[in-house]
Enzyme design. Structure first.
Site: not given
Lengths: 656, 250, 226
Positions: A58, A348, A419, A62-63, A443, A284
């Protein structure tokens, strides 16, 4: 693979006797834990780093950040992405901004306040130590991003600008117009490119990870499919990092990208990594509603519109008059009525639930009944058209492009949409899953957002995991294997894993049914949205479970996958991802069913106060649900990681 | 709406391609162009025919994955829009629409409308970054950057790397792409120390990868979904002169 | 990454731009000289001779030759590179930009052809071999031929197209880009692209009609004018 063997009436899950406590949270007071960890974590010498190979799957925030930083440290990094380029991941679509406890605005912000807001926003279902570390690292993220050329918004004096965001009382959000995610991702991508050029990263675009290879109980490689040729390949490493994003796309209609999927984390789950809080899905409140019978995705309208917009529906059900003909006294500003303190600026989860509620009551806008107005006309009168256009012009453009109508003269039509997934692979403080040597970042893990994520904190988490946490924590694991050579990809484990991957793909192909994979995806999405969506109840969840199983059986009987396994084949890619979604959907449903309380995004209708507010049950459910795969057709095992709040006291979130 | 689609079908880079014609009834004006292709593909699969290969991901105009030529124009007729955000209401009932892949020497066709744009990443690898390590950054506010410079840098940094500029360019040049990155970084003080090396390496790479040169026709600017100005290319030249007439080797 | 040389296309672009701007300057001076045709053979020939003996003109001539050669070579190389960058052509062609921006090679080729003819007709016989002594006479003779005049006019139409893109493009290549001044420069470019060829064409037609007054009378709207 199909759900056969799970007879109705048999237990849906089993429960582990022992609580899950091995989360490696360092000792000491909350503010000292990360420092303590850094001071005591075993290090790997530069000479030895060269000998270690780390796979990163990924290339989102992050990746890409993890891969670049590990390369910088001297590890040999191998990176896979199913995109054609590592700059495409859906981190790129984040609009609003990134939080950091810089207190540049001198408005009383601090690491503690960011920590507190995040843990409260998550409805006290996240780990204190992780969230505190996130807040602590946040200022460094901004420093680094500025240093690598992210063009954040600035004041005339040349210093950084901030704005405020959903439900917090300070201005701590850094932003680059409405494209903060893009700019941060391109920053991380640029660093990744730098290390590819230096030869420290080997990059494989158009390669999709399809399995984790386990040797002696440790993650030691992956099986990937070259999407260009269909070739299935083996790659070995000393550790594997999954930064493969969330699974919101399981609902088919979501704000996620079309290719976002759960395959990497699901295959890891099937290899023994626990899955944390799979049912925690953020909806969302303000997306553009579905417009036609076929639609491929939903597009978000930034939360910031709620700063100046008022949400309403006509008081008369099924009122077909155009909005400008409905006089103010015939409009129902339900959020302002229900939540006088926060009004249109409720978090939300609460906003999304309220919108769904009025629509379920029959007040939704015709023709679909699944939309409400977000009206900026009052703000235009108050602040002038110019101000409103300057603030939201680009959002109006986007709205117009999709719907053909241009606000603010007409109110926007909005409806909630899936979302973000707070759930994901369970990880300890070091971001390692329950499989030794397998990490999950961003995530893809469950860690920092509890049961609800606050705006502008997903970017923060992705970059903090990648730039600042994994570079430290991976050393703790690798330092145990200084003499271990890179595993041979001819090892039995590799051969078997490849064989399984190939068999599954061949099986998909050989079903030879009549229905395109996407149709199953749409039907699955509908089931999940109806029963495992914004509000849930036991009856609906049970119904969902049986429908999901039936759909999965049908899938394996009737899916049609054209083309060859050994070829470029987009239908096969889709079918394969959907087959995993069909399994994950069941786990999500079970998780939602087992959690008999309402918290954050997870609203169980049976557990609400008399005023209809969610009822959290801290005595019974103050834990992370970590699910363990037990094998084909066997109920998953539930491990509970107790959440102990030493520094903060869980309170009832009130936005009234 | 009724639409007649002429779509370029090609099995692989070295296989000759040709147009196939598809008739679509009941096209909703609210569909995006890609949703229309989705629906057509669902039909093709049901009929047992190979669906049309095309790429897309975010479908909100920011990831840069989608893109092909519609009636000879990159991302179709609408200005500042990617195909995923182009809706069928911009076409007329009964219209014949011709769809072709992005073409350029540096973008070989993989399948149908899918092309290989990895050459753009290869340009970026040569210098589209600031070489600063994690851990060594000073406080974010220690170097002031004028609001104007930050805003202009953003204008150039908004490139989504879709390749429309290359596809629209009569020379298949990546000058706008390269210029946008160089301009973004040169406008910020952080990008200063490496600017000569950056422009040299990126320009050399662009040519080595088979992209043509710029002949200042500005077709790129006209088709860029992010409406990046050709000022980026002027800045690219300026950077090049600066590097060319200077002795210092960074 | 090893490339075909030190940013070759940018080097060629710079060469083309600088030499091009120099050549535009030359065009203006040349046009200025041509206007002496209006003064009749005496003045024209005298001015031409004066120019010929001016020592400074040697330097300019050398520069001109260099400029032409560099400009042409750059153009040819850039065109070849650019064509190769295109790869496979589109089946459905949409002209995104004005044709003359894309067809610089064509207008360049026509101008080159014209240049060769022009050199053969005037420059070489007058300047080098000395076959022509009375330059005015040579000009008058050449333009008495309707085909030559037509060719001349067409060549300058192409020159106009060439200039229309060249001026703006040269400044872009030099890195000059300004929100206010670039549009002004562009307008100047279009003005030059019309004005320069118009001046040459005017003189060509003037000479032509002077030699062929019956053609002038043949023009219906001019019938009756002497």
């Amino acid at each position: 693979m199909a759900g056969a063997g799970w007879e109705t009436g048999s237990a849906l899950w089993e429960e582990a006797r022992e609580p899950l406590t091995n989360n490696k949270i360092p000792p000491g007071a909350l503010p000292d834990k990360w420092t303590h960890y850094k001071n005591t974590v075993p290090l790997v010498s530069p000479a030895n780093k060269r000998k270690f190979t780390v796979i990163v799957v990924g290339t989102g925030l992050a990746g890409a950040s993890a891969a670049a930083t590990l390369a910088q440290l001297g590890y040999q990094v191998v990176v896979f992405t199913y995109h054609d380029s590592p700059r495409r991941a859906h981190s790129i679509a984040a609009q609003g901004g990134i939080n950091a406890a810089k207190n540049y605005q001198n408005d009383g912000d601090s690491v503690w306040r960011l920590f507190y807001d995040t843990i409260k926003g998550g409805d006290f279902r996240a780990r204190e130590a992780n969230v505190y570390r996130l807040a602590e690292i946040s200022p460094q993220i901004i420093d680094y991003c500025v240093a690598i050329g992210v063009p954040f918004a600035r004041e005339y004096g040349g210093l950084l600008a901030n704005r405020s965001f959903g439900g917090v009382l300070v201005q701590r959000t850094f932003y680059a117009r409405g494209q903060t995610g893009q700019q941060l991702l391109l920053g991380a991508y640029s660093q990744l490119m730098r290390w590819v050029h230096a030869g420290q990263v080997r990059l494989y675009p158009r390669h999709e990870m399809l399995d984790v290879v386990m040797i002696d109980g440790h993650a030691r490689g992956v099986i990937v499919r070259d999407l260009r040729t269909g070739e299935i390949r083996r790659f070995a490493a000393h550790a594997v990092i999954l930064a493969t994003g969330g699974y919101g796309n399981i609902y088919f209609l979501s704000t996620n990208a079309k290719m976002s999927n759960a395959t990497a984390i699901w295959r890891a789950y099937r290899r023994g990594a626990y899955f944390g809080n799979p049912s925690f899905v953020q909806v969302h409140p303000t997306a553009i509603p579905q417009a036609s019978h076929y639609q491929s995705k939903l597009t978000l309208m930034s939360e910031s519109l709620r700063n100046d917009g008022r949400i309403w529906v006509p008081k008369k059900k099924g009122d077909t008059r155009p909005p400008e003909e409905i006089p103010p006294e015939e409009r129902w500003y339900f959020l302002e009525e229900w939540y006088p303190a926060y009004g249109n600026l409720v978090p939300r989860d609460i906003g999304a639930r309220a919108i769904k509620k009025v629509c379920d009551m029959g007040y939704g806008l015709p023709p679909t009944g699944r939309a409400v107005y977000l009206d900026l006309r009052d703000a235009v009168e108050r602040l002038g058209r110019e101000t409103i256009e300057a603030r939201y012009g680009n959002l109006f453009d986007m709205y117009e492009r999709i719907t053909g109508e241009r606000p603010p003269d007409v109110p926007l039509r909005i409806y909630p949409a899936v979302h973000y997934t707070m759930g994901g692979l369970w990880v300890d403080y070091e971001l390692m899953t329950t499989i030794p040597g397998l990490y999950a970042l961003g995530e893809a893990n469950f860690s920092d957002h509890g049961a609800n994520r606050l705006g502008a904190s997903a970017l923060m988490q992705g970059l903090s995991d990648g730039y600042f946490i994994i570079p430290y924590t991976i050393g703790a694991y690798l330092s145990q294997f200084l003499r271990e050579p890179l595993p041979d990809t001819e090892h039995r484990a590799f051969r078997e894993a490849e064989e399984q991957v190939r068999a599954r793909l061949e099986k998909l192909k050989s079903v030879g049914g009549k229905t395109p994979p996407d149709e199953f995806h749409m039907r699955l999405g509908k089931i999940l949205w109806d029963y495992v969506g914004i509000s849930r109840n036991a009856e609906g969840l049970k119904k969902a479970l049986s429908e999901i199983r039936a759909l999965r059986d049908e899938f394996w009987r009737d899916v049609r996958v054209l083309g060859d396994v050994q070829d470029f084949n987009q239908e096969l890619e889709k079918a394969n991802r959907i087959s995993d979604f069909l399994e994950l959907a069941e786990l999500m449903t079970i998780d939602a069913l087992h959690r008999e309380e309402s918290c954050g995004c997870h609203f169980r209708e049976e557990y609400q106060t008399e005023e209809g507010e969610p009822l959290r049950r801290d005595d019974l459910f103050a834990y992370v649900a970590a699910w363990e795969y037990q094998g084909e057709g066997k109920p998953p095992r539930l491990h509970k990681e107790p959440l102990e709040f030493e520094a903060v006291k869980p309170t009832v979130r009130s936005y009234k | 709406m009724r639409i007649r689609l002429r779509v370029w079908r090609q099995r692989g880079p070295d296989v000759p391609g040709k147009f196939e014609v598809y008739e679509l009834e009941d096209v909703s004006p609210d569909w995006s162009f890609l949703e229309m292709l989705d629906v057509l593909n669902l039909r093709l699969v049901r009929e047992g025919k190979e669906p049309i290969a095309f790429e897309s991901d975010c479908r909100e105009g920011i990831c840069g994955t989608c893109g092909f030529m519609i009636n000879g124009r990159a991302h179709g007729p609408l200005k500042g829009t990617t195909v995923c955000q182009l809706h069928m209401r911009h076409f007329s009932d009964g219209e014949t629409i011709t769809v072709e892949p992005f073409r350029a020497r540096a973008f070989p066709v993989i399948r149908d409308l899918v092309v290989d744009r990895s050459a753009l990443d290869a340009i970026m690898q040569e210098g589209g970054y600031i070489s600063t390590n994690v851990g060594s950054a000073p406080d974010a506010n220690s170097i002031p950057v004028s609001r104007w410079a930050a805003s202009r840098a953003f204008d150039f940094a908004t490139c989504i790397g879709c390749g429309a500029c290359v596809a629209a360019c009569p020379n298949g040049s990546a000058s706008l792409f390269l210029g946008a990155k160089v301009s973004h970084l040169m406008l910020l003080p952080q990008g200063g120390p490496e600017r000569k090396r950056r422009i040299r390496k990126m320009l050399i790479a662009m040519e080595a990868l088979g992209f043509g040169g710029c002949s200042n026709t500005y077709a790129c600017e006209a088709e860029c979904p992010k409406e990046i100005s050709v000022e980026a290319i002027a800045r690219m030249y300026r950077e090049a002169w600066r590097a060319m007439f200077s002795h210092s080797e960074e | 990454m090893r490339g075909p040389g030190f940013y070759s296309f940018v080097v060629y672009k710079l060469s083309a731009a600088l030499t091009g701007l120099f050549l535009i300057l030359f065009l203006v001076f040349h046009l200025y000289g041509n206007f002496y045709l209006l003064e009749g053979p005496m003045v024209y020939n005298w001015k031409a001779r004066e120019l010929l003996v001016n020592p400074l003109i040697r330097v300019v001539e050398v520069l001109l030759v260099i400029a032409f050669v560099v400009h042409i070579v750059s153009g040819v190389v850039l065109t070849a590179r650019n064509w190769s960058g295109r790869g496979e052509r589109y089946r459905y062609v949409f002209w995104q930009t004005a044709f003359f921006k894309r067809l610089m090679w064509l207008s360049g080729a026509v101008i080159l052809l014209f240049l060769v003819v022009h050199l053969g007709t005037f420059t070489v016989p007058y300047r080098i071999t000395g076959e022509v002594q009375d330059l005015y006479q040579a000009v008058a003779k050449a333009f008495a031929n309707p085909w030559y005049t037509l060719f001349y006019v067409l060549a300058f139409v192409f020159l106009g197209f060439h200039l229309a893109h060249a001026w703006e493009s040269a400044f872009q290549t030099l890195g000059v880009f300004h929100r206010v001044w670039t549009p002004v420069l562009r307008s100047i470019g279009y003005f030059l692209a019309v004005a320069i060829p118009l001046g040459y064409i005017f003189l060509a037609l003037y000479m032509f009609f002077k030699a062929n007054p019956e053609w002038l009378r043949a023009l219906p709207f001019l019938s009756g004018v002497s």
